[in-house]
Design a protein around this motif. Sequence first.
Motif, mmCIF file in Angstrom:
data_model
loop_
_atom_site.group_PDB
_atom_site.id
_atom_site.type_symbol
_atom_site.label_atom_id
_atom_site.label_comp_id
_atom_site.label_asym_id
_atom_site.label_seq_id
_atom_site.Cartn_x
_atom_site.Cartn_y
_atom_site.Cartn_z
ATOM 1 N N SER A 36 -7.283 -28.173 15.080
ATOM 2 C CA SER A 36 -7.745 -27.224 14.070
ATOM 3 C C SER A 36 -7.711 -27.897 12.708
ATOM 4 O O SER A 36 -6.961 -28.853 12.484
ATOM 5 C CB SER A 36 -6.874 -25.966 14.064
ATOM 6 N N TYR A 37 -8.533 -27.394 11.801
ATOM 7 C CA TYR A 37 -8.560 -27.922 10.447
ATOM 8 C C TYR A 37 -9.176 -26.866 9.541
ATOM 9 O O TYR A 37 -9.718 -25.849 10.009
ATOM 10 C CB TYR A 37 -9.337 -29.242 10.364
ATOM 11 N N SER A 38 -9.087 -27.083 8.254
ATOM 12 C CA SER A 38 -9.615 -26.134 7.287
ATOM 13 C C SER A 38 -10.708 -26.801 6.471
ATOM 14 O O SER A 38 -10.559 -27.954 6.049
ATOM 15 C CB SER A 38 -8.494 -25.646 6.366
ATOM 16 N N VAL A 39 -11.811 -26.109 6.278
ATOM 17 C CA VAL A 39 -12.926 -26.611 5.482
ATOM 18 C C VAL A 39 -13.063 -25.737 4.244
ATOM 19 O O VAL A 39 -13.160 -24.503 4.360
ATOM 20 C CB VAL A 39 -14.245 -26.595 6.283
ATOM 21 N N GLY A 45 -14.292 -23.494 1.552
ATOM 22 C CA GLY A 45 -15.457 -22.624 1.506
ATOM 23 C C GLY A 45 -15.861 -22.066 2.849
ATOM 24 O O GLY A 45 -16.700 -21.170 2.914
ATOM 25 N N VAL A 46 -15.299 -22.596 3.917
ATOM 26 C CA VAL A 46 -15.607 -22.099 5.261
ATOM 27 C C VAL A 46 -14.375 -21.464 5.874
ATOM 28 O O VAL A 46 -14.428 -20.405 6.488
ATOM 29 C CB VAL A 46 -16.131 -23.239 6.172
ATOM 30 N N GLY A 47 -13.233 -22.113 5.713
ATOM 31 C CA GLY A 47 -11.987 -21.584 6.244
ATOM 32 C C GLY A 47 -11.518 -22.316 7.475
ATOM 33 O O GLY A 47 -11.782 -23.512 7.654
ATOM 34 N N ALA A 48 -10.840 -21.601 8.354
ATOM 35 C CA ALA A 48 -10.216 -22.195 9.537
ATOM 36 C C ALA A 48 -11.277 -22.551 10.578
ATOM 37 O O ALA A 48 -12.182 -21.767 10.859
ATOM 38 C CB ALA A 48 -9.212 -21.232 10.130
ATOM 39 N N VAL A 49 -11.127 -23.735 11.166
ATOM 40 C CA VAL A 49 -12.024 -24.199 12.225
ATOM 41 C C VAL A 49 -11.190 -24.591 13.429
ATOM 42 O O VAL A 49 -10.219 -25.343 13.307
ATOM 43 C CB VAL A 49 -12.875 -25.408 11.769
ATOM 44 N N ALA A 50 -11.549 -24.063 14.597
ATOM 45 C CA ALA A 50 -10.914 -24.437 15.856
ATOM 46 C C ALA A 50 -11.886 -25.304 16.638
ATOM 47 O O ALA A 50 -13.039 -24.927 16.843
ATOM 48 C CB ALA A 50 -10.549 -23.197 16.666
ATOM 49 N N SER A 51 -11.423 -26.466 17.062
ATOM 50 C CA SER A 51 -12.284 -27.416 17.763
ATOM 51 C C SER A 51 -11.815 -27.577 19.201
ATOM 52 O O SER A 51 -10.617 -27.546 19.489
ATOM 53 C CB SER A 51 -12.238 -28.777 17.045
ATOM 54 N N GLY A 52 -12.772 -27.729 20.105
ATOM 55 C CA GLY A 52 -12.439 -27.923 21.508
ATOM 56 C C GLY A 52 -13.692 -27.938 22.356
ATOM 57 O O GLY A 52 -14.808 -27.994 21.839
ATOM 58 N N THR A 53 -13.513 -27.894 23.664
ATOM 59 C CA THR A 53 -14.623 -27.889 24.609
ATOM 60 C C THR A 53 -14.757 -26.495 25.213
ATOM 61 O O THR A 53 -13.777 -25.923 25.688
ATOM 62 C CB THR A 53 -14.389 -28.910 25.732
ATOM 63 N N VAL A 54 -15.973 -25.951 25.175
ATOM 64 C CA VAL A 54 -16.216 -24.646 25.795
ATOM 65 C C VAL A 54 -16.054 -24.808 27.304
ATOM 66 O O VAL A 54 -16.777 -25.560 27.941
ATOM 67 C CB VAL A 54 -17.623 -24.124 25.454
ATOM 68 N N MET A 55 -15.088 -24.111 27.878
ATOM 69 C CA MET A 55 -14.784 -24.271 29.295
ATOM 70 C C MET A 55 -15.683 -23.411 30.181
ATOM 71 O O MET A 55 -16.001 -23.790 31.308
ATOM 72 C CB MET A 55 -13.320 -23.906 29.567
ATOM 73 N N SER A 56 -16.107 -22.242 29.678
ATOM 74 C CA SER A 56 -16.981 -21.374 30.460
ATOM 75 C C SER A 56 -17.705 -20.419 29.525
ATOM 76 O O SER A 56 -17.290 -20.194 28.382
ATOM 77 C CB SER A 56 -16.187 -20.589 31.510
ATOM 78 N N LYS A 79 -13.243 -16.357 11.212
ATOM 79 C CA LYS A 79 -12.869 -15.412 10.169
ATOM 80 C C LYS A 79 -11.745 -14.536 10.708
ATOM 81 O O LYS A 79 -11.789 -14.102 11.856
ATOM 82 C CB LYS A 79 -14.085 -14.553 9.800
ATOM 83 N N GLY A 80 -10.722 -14.287 9.890
ATOM 84 C CA GLY A 80 -9.644 -13.407 10.313
ATOM 85 C C GLY A 80 -8.358 -14.108 10.671
ATOM 86 O O GLY A 80 -7.411 -13.469 11.153
ATOM 87 N N VAL A 81 -8.298 -15.432 10.439
ATOM 88 C CA VAL A 81 -7.073 -16.172 10.757
ATOM 89 C C VAL A 81 -6.958 -17.361 9.814
ATOM 90 O O VAL A 81 -7.971 -17.935 9.397
ATOM 91 C CB VAL A 81 -7.089 -16.658 12.227
ATOM 92 N N LYS A 82 -5.739 -17.710 9.452
ATOM 93 C CA LYS A 82 -5.512 -18.905 8.640
ATOM 94 C C LYS A 82 -5.359 -20.111 9.556
ATOM 95 O O LYS A 82 -4.848 -19.996 10.676
ATOM 96 C CB LYS A 82 -4.261 -18.733 7.773
ATOM 97 N N GLU A 83 -5.763 -21.264 9.066
ATOM 98 C CA GLU A 83 -5.704 -22.484 9.886
ATOM 99 C C GLU A 83 -4.275 -22.781 10.314
ATOM 100 O O GLU A 83 -4.037 -23.270 11.421
ATOM 101 C CB GLU A 83 -6.292 -23.664 9.106
ATOM 102 N N SER A 84 -3.308 -22.460 9.478
ATOM 103 C CA SER A 84 -1.907 -22.751 9.799
ATOM 104 C C SER A 84 -1.408 -21.969 11.014
ATOM 105 O O SER A 84 -0.410 -22.338 11.624
ATOM 106 C CB SER A 84 -1.018 -22.438 8.584
ATOM 107 N N ALA A 85 -2.112 -20.883 11.377
ATOM 108 C CA ALA A 85 -1.690 -20.073 12.524
ATOM 109 C C ALA A 85 -2.292 -20.557 13.833
ATOM 110 O O ALA A 85 -1.901 -20.087 14.904
ATOM 111 C CB ALA A 85 -2.075 -18.614 12.297
ATOM 112 N N ILE A 86 -3.261 -21.484 13.759
ATOM 113 C CA ILE A 86 -3.935 -21.978 14.966
ATOM 114 C C ILE A 86 -3.176 -23.185 15.499
ATOM 115 O O ILE A 86 -2.890 -24.127 14.760
ATOM 116 C CB ILE A 86 -5.396 -22.366 14.662
ATOM 117 N N GLU A 87 -2.861 -23.168 16.780
ATOM 118 C CA GLU A 87 -2.129 -24.271 17.392
ATOM 119 C C GLU A 87 -2.878 -24.791 18.607
ATOM 120 O O GLU A 87 -3.570 -24.034 19.299
ATOM 121 C CB GLU A 87 -0.732 -23.811 17.825
ATOM 122 N N ARG A 88 -2.741 -26.085 18.844
ATOM 123 C CA ARG A 88 -3.319 -26.692 20.049
ATOM 124 C C ARG A 88 -2.758 -25.985 21.287
ATOM 125 O O ARG A 88 -1.567 -25.693 21.363
ATOM 126 C CB ARG A 88 -2.984 -28.174 20.096
ATOM 127 N N GLY A 89 -3.631 -25.719 22.240
ATOM 128 C CA GLY A 89 -3.209 -25.032 23.455
ATOM 129 C C GLY A 89 -3.531 -23.553 23.453
ATOM 130 O O GLY A 89 -3.511 -22.913 24.511
#
Length: 533
Positions: A359-362, A364-375, A423-433
């Motif tokens: 996860s990272y913060s951009v 003007g955009v905010g929190a971004v969660a990165s990963g692979t769409v599993m389904s 939208k609706g979450v801070k980047e600091s609250a997003i964790e891997r897994g």
Amino acid sequence: MSRDRALLERALDRGEQDGGNVEFKERLSRDVHLEGGRRESLAAQLRHRILSGDGEATYVVGVTDDGGLAGIDPDTFSETMDVLSLLAEEADAHIDDVQTWGIAGGLVGVAMVQEGGVLETDDEHVVVGTAGHVDHGKSTLVGSLVTGKPDDGDGATRGYLDVQPHEVERGLSADLSYAVYGFDEDGPVRVRNPNRKADRAEVVQKADRLVSFVDTVGHEPWLRTTIRGLVGQKLDYGLLVVAADDGPTRTTREHLGVLLATDLPTIVAITKTDVVDDERIEEVEREVERLLREVGKSPLRVARHGIDAAVEEVSERVVPIVETSAITMDGLETLDELFDRLPKTSQDTGEFRMYVDRSYSVTGVGAVASGTVMSGEVEAGDELLLGPMPDGRFQAVEVRSIEMHYHRVDKAQAGRIVGIALKGVKESAIERGMALLPRDADPEPVREFEAEVMVLNHPTRIGDGYEPVVHLETIGEAAAFHPDDGRLLPGDTGETTVQFKFRPYLVEKGQKFVFREGRSKGVGTVTDVHPME
């Protein structure tokens, strides 16, 4: 004055001079600028700006009508970009790039809006995970594949993938990195300069078929990162590299074991064939063949049996072997043809699900969660759940936008490696897994589950309370094992209860995982889960 600040000043000057394709906005809000006739009026205004700029418009945000710097707070800036994105969609355009500057009053930004809708991603997309010992040439090989450029012998093309300054300096990858190229009816669509986001986005836009690489880590201290790359992504194939001057090593065997644990069809690339003679290449190929046969695989030399045979027979049992050199480019055309023709193997079943890898913060955009769409698939505007949080709850979030290899896309299907702005979450609250799921899902946090495991390597026996790290999807967490029979010996297959040590995750029956502690390792399959009360 910095180069970025100079860009802002030029945008302001251009707007003051002619106003043609430059529009000043202090802010845009959903409840004001999307209501009644304002939406249609502003979309028409945007179309006019695009026509005036030969297909491109510049929106300067956080300024007064006369170009004075006002600044707006980050939340207001994010909402402004959301509204501008909706207006652009109505005008058959999209936001191509956003740059921001901090001033005393908050943020000022320049958004580049281009003609044409965001990219639709219906094309076939194959995802390949690399593995192999440090210095065996994984990143260099992938760098030469995606650019079509030979290496200089000092790892120049490796620099296209290594993303941290210390990695470039040391010549070692310390985290996962990503690369992409593709194919159309004329052949490979390569990246001209992988260091430019726009060039990578152009490949995504032009290619009929995409090949993404998840480039893992060869250095032994970072084996858990390699496992994360191979287990936590929705991969179609593995690419195991073995250097001709070194041959298979203990790390080669470790990485092959992880590939086998995930039942991933694999290709072996013998690299650095330019630095040894034919006799040494033959010797290493025989070593690789012996290694594969030891674990029940059938090696297939592509140079001897042909590409058609490799495409038809590659499977969980048959492993093609290709001789390559990133300096002479020998063998890279063979890999091109393989990646162009190999069928996608991962299946898209069920509703949307994505495990967060980073996860990272951009600004003007905010929190971004990165990963692979599993389904399933996800679209901008979708309402999702994120979690579980450490206390077991799932948090409601909304998808602001989606990017794939730096290109804005309208939606993302299973197998896509994406960044999802939330939208609706801070980047600091997003964790891997953590996982992202549809809002109407009814997920249950799991701290304990049952599993069938096989111990691949352990010096003695595994007893009650054994605590390895479990790698399941993007989860990498210490867990306690409680075997049904009280112990498990090397080579044993048995049932065990697994308890995460620190927090719950989303775990489902049938998921495969790898566990390791030091040099001990094993594989497992979830057979049942015990949701938290």
